[in-house]
Every structure is written in C-alpha cells, then in structure tokens.
Design a protein around this motif. Sequence first.
Motif, PDB file in Angstrom:
ATOM      1  N   VAL A   2      66.292  83.500  73.617  1.00  0.00           N
ATOM      2  CA  VAL A   2      65.743  82.148  73.716  1.00  0.00           C
ATOM      3  C   VAL A   2      64.402  82.168  74.438  1.00  0.00           C
ATOM      4  CG1 VAL A   2      66.094  79.834  74.606  1.00  0.00           C
ATOM      5  CG2 VAL A   2      68.044  81.136  73.734  1.00  0.00           C
ATOM      6  N   ASN A   3      63.421  81.573  73.811  1.00  0.00           N
ATOM      7  CA  ASN A   3      62.095  81.468  74.419  1.00  0.00           C
ATOM      8  C   ASN A   3      62.071  80.219  75.283  1.00  0.00           C
ATOM      9  OD1 ASN A   3      59.311  80.832  74.903  1.00  0.00           O
ATOM     10  ND2 ASN A   3      58.773  82.258  73.236  1.00  0.00           N
ATOM     11  N   ARG A   4      62.078  80.408  76.593  1.00  0.00           N
ATOM     12  CA  ARG A   4      62.143  79.273  77.515  1.00  0.00           C
ATOM     13  C   ARG A   4      60.945  78.345  77.371  1.00  0.00           C
ATOM     14  NH1 ARG A   4      64.452  81.685  83.265  1.00  0.00           N
ATOM     15  NH2 ARG A   4      66.487  82.384  82.452  1.00  0.00           N
ATOM     16  N   ALA A   5      59.794  78.924  77.131  1.00  0.00           N
ATOM     17  CA  ALA A   5      58.573  78.114  76.991  1.00  0.00           C
ATOM     18  C   ALA A   5      58.680  77.178  75.785  1.00  0.00           C
ATOM     19  CB  ALA A   5      57.361  79.024  76.850  1.00  0.00           C
ATOM     20  N   GLU A   6      59.235  77.705  74.686  1.00  0.00           N
ATOM     21  CA  GLU A   6      59.389  76.887  73.487  1.00  0.00           C
ATOM     22  C   GLU A   6      60.395  75.769  73.713  1.00  0.00           C
ATOM     23  OE1 GLU A   6      60.370  79.212  70.102  1.00  0.00           O
ATOM     24  OE2 GLU A   6      58.445  80.273  70.051  1.00  0.00           O
ATOM     25  N   VAL A   7      61.490  76.111  74.385  1.00  0.00           N
ATOM     26  CA  VAL A   7      62.522  75.102  74.686  1.00  0.00           C
ATOM     27  C   VAL A   7      61.936  74.002  75.569  1.00  0.00           C
ATOM     28  CG1 VAL A   7      64.711  74.667  75.888  1.00  0.00           C
ATOM     29  CG2 VAL A   7      64.450  76.699  74.440  1.00  0.00           C
ATOM     30  N   LYS A   8      61.179  74.422  76.586  1.00  0.00           N
ATOM     31  CA  LYS A   8      60.575  73.466  77.504  1.00  0.00           C
ATOM     32  C   LYS A   8      59.591  72.563  76.771  1.00  0.00           C
ATOM     33  CE  LYS A   8      58.233  73.223  81.975  1.00  0.00           C
ATOM     34  NZ  LYS A   8      57.634  74.011  83.088  1.00  0.00           N
ATOM     35  N   ASN A   9      58.792  73.160  75.891  1.00  0.00           N
ATOM     36  CA  ASN A   9      57.808  72.407  75.124  1.00  0.00           C
ATOM     37  C   ASN A   9      58.490  71.423  74.173  1.00  0.00           C
ATOM     38  OD1 ASN A   9      55.050  71.870  74.285  1.00  0.00           O
ATOM     39  ND2 ASN A   9      55.586  72.916  72.362  1.00  0.00           N
ATOM     40  N   HIS A  10      59.584  71.891  73.546  1.00  0.00           N
ATOM     41  CA  HIS A  10      60.349  71.026  72.632  1.00  0.00           C
ATOM     42  C   HIS A  10      60.938  69.834  73.389  1.00  0.00           C
ATOM     43  CE1 HIS A  10      62.970  69.862  69.333  1.00  0.00           C
ATOM     44  NE2 HIS A  10      63.965  69.803  70.207  1.00  0.00           N
ATOM     45  N   PHE A  11      61.500  70.100  74.557  1.00  0.00           N
ATOM     46  CA  PHE A  11      62.095  69.043  75.367  1.00  0.00           C
ATOM     47  C   PHE A  11      61.038  68.034  75.802  1.00  0.00           C
ATOM     48  CE2 PHE A  11      63.376  67.373  79.570  1.00  0.00           C
ATOM     49  CZ  PHE A  11      64.530  66.706  79.188  1.00  0.00           C
ATOM     50  N   LYS A  12      59.847  68.538  76.161  1.00  0.00           N
ATOM     51  CA  LYS A  12      58.767  67.659  76.593  1.00  0.00           C
ATOM     52  C   LYS A  12      58.347  66.736  75.466  1.00  0.00           C
ATOM     53  CE  LYS A  12      54.191  67.709  78.731  1.00  0.00           C
ATOM     54  NZ  LYS A  12      53.074  68.564  79.217  1.00  0.00           N
ATOM     55  N   LYS A  13      58.233  67.290  74.233  1.00  0.00           N
ATOM     56  CA  LYS A  13      57.852  66.477  73.078  1.00  0.00           C
ATOM     57  C   LYS A  13      58.908  65.411  72.794  1.00  0.00           C
ATOM     58  CE  LYS A  13      55.019  69.863  70.596  1.00  0.00           C
ATOM     59  NZ  LYS A  13      54.907  70.698  69.363  1.00  0.00           N
ATOM     60  N   TRP A  14      60.183  65.838  72.882  1.00  0.00           N
ATOM     61  CA  TRP A  14      61.275  64.891  72.640  1.00  0.00           C
ATOM     62  C   TRP A  14      61.249  63.759  73.670  1.00  0.00           C
ATOM     63  CZ3 TRP A  14      65.393  63.809  75.948  1.00  0.00           C
ATOM     64  CH2 TRP A  14      66.392  62.964  75.413  1.00  0.00           C
ATOM     65  N   LYS A  15      61.042  64.109  74.927  1.00  0.00           N
ATOM     66  CA  LYS A  15      61.010  63.123  76.008  1.00  0.00           C
ATOM     67  C   LYS A  15      59.868  62.140  75.805  1.00  0.00           C
ATOM     68  CE  LYS A  15      60.032  64.507  80.212  1.00  0.00           C
ATOM     69  NZ  LYS A  15      60.168  65.156  81.544  1.00  0.00           N
ATOM     70  N   ASN A  16      58.704  62.647  75.407  1.00  0.00           N
ATOM     71  CA  ASN A  16      57.547  61.791  75.165  1.00  0.00           C
ATOM     72  C   ASN A  16      57.786  60.849  73.984  1.00  0.00           C
ATOM     73  OD1 ASN A  16      56.082  62.892  77.283  1.00  0.00           O
ATOM     74  ND2 ASN A  16      55.063  64.423  76.004  1.00  0.00           N
ATOM     75  N   ALA A  17      58.473  61.379  72.948  1.00  0.00           N
ATOM     76  CA  ALA A  17      58.781  60.557  71.777  1.00  0.00           C
ATOM     77  C   ALA A  17      59.747  59.425  72.148  1.00  0.00           C
ATOM     78  CB  ALA A  17      59.387  61.426  70.673  1.00  0.00           C
ATOM     79  N   GLU A  18      60.745  59.752  72.981  1.00  0.00           N
ATOM     80  CA  GLU A  18      61.716  58.750  73.440  1.00  0.00           C
ATOM     81  C   GLU A  18      61.008  57.664  74.242  1.00  0.00           C
ATOM     82  OE1 GLU A  18      65.629  58.857  73.284  1.00  0.00           O
ATOM     83  OE2 GLU A  18      64.544  59.432  71.481  1.00  0.00           O
ATOM     84  N   ARG A  19      60.117  58.085  75.134  1.00  0.00           N
ATOM     85  CA  ARG A  19      59.388  57.128  75.960  1.00  0.00           C
ATOM     86  C   ARG A  19      58.500  56.239  75.095  1.00  0.00           C
ATOM     87  NH1 ARG A  19      56.039  60.331  78.807  1.00  0.00           N
ATOM     88  NH2 ARG A  19      54.201  59.644  77.669  1.00  0.00           N
ATOM     89  N   ALA A  67      62.272  56.239  82.040  1.00  0.00           N
ATOM     90  CA  ALA A  67      62.245  54.787  81.857  1.00  0.00           C
ATOM     91  C   ALA A  67      61.205  54.141  82.765  1.00  0.00           C
ATOM     92  CB  ALA A  67      63.623  54.205  82.135  1.00  0.00           C
ATOM     93  N   LEU A  68      61.122  54.622  83.999  1.00  0.00           N
ATOM     94  CA  LEU A  68      60.148  54.067  84.944  1.00  0.00           C
ATOM     95  C   LEU A  68      58.721  54.228  84.433  1.00  0.00           C
ATOM     96  CD1 LEU A  68      61.475  55.081  88.486  1.00  0.00           C
ATOM     97  CD2 LEU A  68      61.059  52.764  87.644  1.00  0.00           C
ATOM     98  N   ILE A  69      58.417  55.391  83.889  1.00  0.00           N
ATOM     99  CA  ILE A  69      57.077  55.640  83.360  1.00  0.00           C
ATOM    100  C   ILE A  69      56.755  54.642  82.246  1.00  0.00           C
ATOM    101  CG2 ILE A  69      55.616  57.297  82.134  1.00  0.00           C
ATOM    102  CD1 ILE A  69      57.218  59.539  83.528  1.00  0.00           C
ATOM    103  N   ALA A  70      57.739  54.436  81.338  1.00  0.00           N
ATOM    104  CA  ALA A  70      57.545  53.513  80.221  1.00  0.00           C
ATOM    105  C   ALA A  70      57.377  52.076  80.710  1.00  0.00           C
ATOM    106  CB  ALA A  70      58.730  53.614  79.267  1.00  0.00           C
ATOM    107  N   LEU A  71      58.225  51.669  81.651  1.00  0.00           N
ATOM    108  CA  LEU A  71      58.163  50.304  82.181  1.00  0.00           C
ATOM    109  C   LEU A  71      56.852  50.051  82.921  1.00  0.00           C
ATOM    110  CD1 LEU A  71      61.842  50.061  83.448  1.00  0.00           C
ATOM    111  CD2 LEU A  71      60.861  48.682  81.609  1.00  0.00           C
ATOM    112  N   HIS A  72      56.452  51.010  83.717  1.00  0.00           N
ATOM    113  CA  HIS A  72      55.203  50.865  84.479  1.00  0.00           C
ATOM    114  C   HIS A  72      53.993  50.798  83.556  1.00  0.00           C
ATOM    115  CE1 HIS A  72      56.843  52.465  88.591  1.00  0.00           C
ATOM    116  NE2 HIS A  72      57.469  51.381  88.160  1.00  0.00           N
TER     117      HIS A  72
END
Length: 286
Positions: A2-19, A67-72
């Motif tokens: 598992v490439n940790r950098a890729e996982v981290k990058n994927h999670f970041k993109k997902w989080k940004n999309a959710e926000r 959620a705080l980031i989105a609300l702010h």
Amino acid sequence: MVNRAEVKNHFKKWKNAERSTFEDALDKYNYILVGNLSELPAKAEREFRATLKKGGCFTKVMNSKVALIALHSKGIKELDSYLKGPTLFALSNESPFKLYGDIKKNAAVAFAKEGNIAPEDIYVNEGDTGIAPGPALTDFKVAKIDTQIRNGKIYISKKTKVAEKGSKIDSKIATLLTKLNIKPMKILLDLRTVLDRKEKMFYTRDLLDVNMEVLANQIKDSYLRSHYLALSMGYVTKQTIEPLLIKGYKNSKAVALAGNVLNAHTSKDVLVKAHRIAHSLSKKVI
C-alpha cells in the motif's frame, strides 16, 4: 504494498469533495439540524436519515472539523459549540416542528434496561403471559401484579402500571418487561439543536417536542375565546367588523320596531305588526 502517500492523497480529495458538496447544499436551505450520532445504533441512523430525506432534507454525516470549515466558509459560526464527535446534519426549508414530529413518529422501540427513564407510564395488560409458573412468579409479585395460574401458565388478572413516566426502571421491572416482550423505550435521534439562519434563532429538542394536535386545539380555543371577548366589548377588528355590524343592525332594527319607526328596513315588519294587532282587536269588537 500500500502506497501511503496515494491513500493520503485519495482521502484528502474525498474529504474536500464531501466538504464542497456540503457547502453547496448550505446555499439552498435555511434550517440546519444538528444530531449527535455517538450512541445511536447504525440501523436507527439509517432509518432517521431516510425519514428526513423523505421530508425533503439534505442529510450528511460529517466529521466535526470538516463541517466547521464548510460552515465557516459560509459565515456560520453559531454552531461551533454543538459540533462534537460524529454528527448528522439535516438541511431543510421545512418547519423544524414538522421535522421533529416526523422523527418522533418514526422512532424505533427497544427493550428497557436497568436505569432507563420511562418515556411514558408503562403498563402490563391483563391476559395470558405464556410463562410457566415458578421463579417468574416472584418477579410479578415484586412488581405488585396480581396473577393467577390458568392452563399451566401465569395469567395477569388486571392491567397494572409498573413504571411511571420519568421514573428510573429497575433491573427486576426491566427483566419482567423483556419476558413479556414489552418494548417501552424509544430510540430517538439525539437532537443537539436546529439553527434558523434567517432569524438567527436556535430550536432545542424541548421546544420542538410538542403535540401538534393538542397545540392546534389550544390555538383554536384561544382564538374563539378572544373572538367572543372582542364581540362582547364591541372591539372592532378585521375578524369582528362583520358580526358587529350585523349585531348593530339587528339591535337598531329592534329599537325601531319597538317605536314603530317606518323606514325601508322596518316598514314591512311594522305593517305586519299593525295588521296582527288590528286583527286581534277586530275579534274583540265582534
């Protein structure tokens, strides 16, 4: 591997999309419902989300920090103190009273546990319990439930209250209710608050937890009382002007008739009255 950098990058993109999705939704709705999910069973969470979606809500479970980031980003800082742990957001333009009413209506039921607070008075009904006599009889006796033995089973002689609303349920009562397959507890969404963005107002669960039918009847009764009071005082409003004019017309006509005043509204009645008197007098003369 598992490439940790890729996982981290994927999670970041997902989080940004959710926000981003949440931020877009915030532009479309006025009410923000905030629910605590920390102690809510997963099945109940799904059912409540389905209920809210059916009521026209946009729902999303979000990490508090995201959620705080989105609300702010939308200038909403009033909810900061309400965001702790796993949180359910429901965005709506529907009345929060209706939304909470739908939540209560679709509450799941569960068996009572020791220490639970009775949501309502809890009763056991008269009838066959299907439980064989033996040690279980002691549980009924402790709960002060009158029993008989019928057809080799414990029979409850009359409907009995075993717990009052607001009281703690002890272990023996909880065990007995489970044996009788009685589920008195309601699994409700832990509503932290609802924010009305336009009015900058907060609605707490206690405020929203009203019986709409009872409230409607109370409003109706208050309206009728105030309406009749205004009529008795001759107080003119948009709602009383018509019945007051009718009342005034009838009263003035009655006075005119008593004084035999002739006008366009009384002439017919005065003539009828005169004819009736004349007819009565003619009988006496004859």
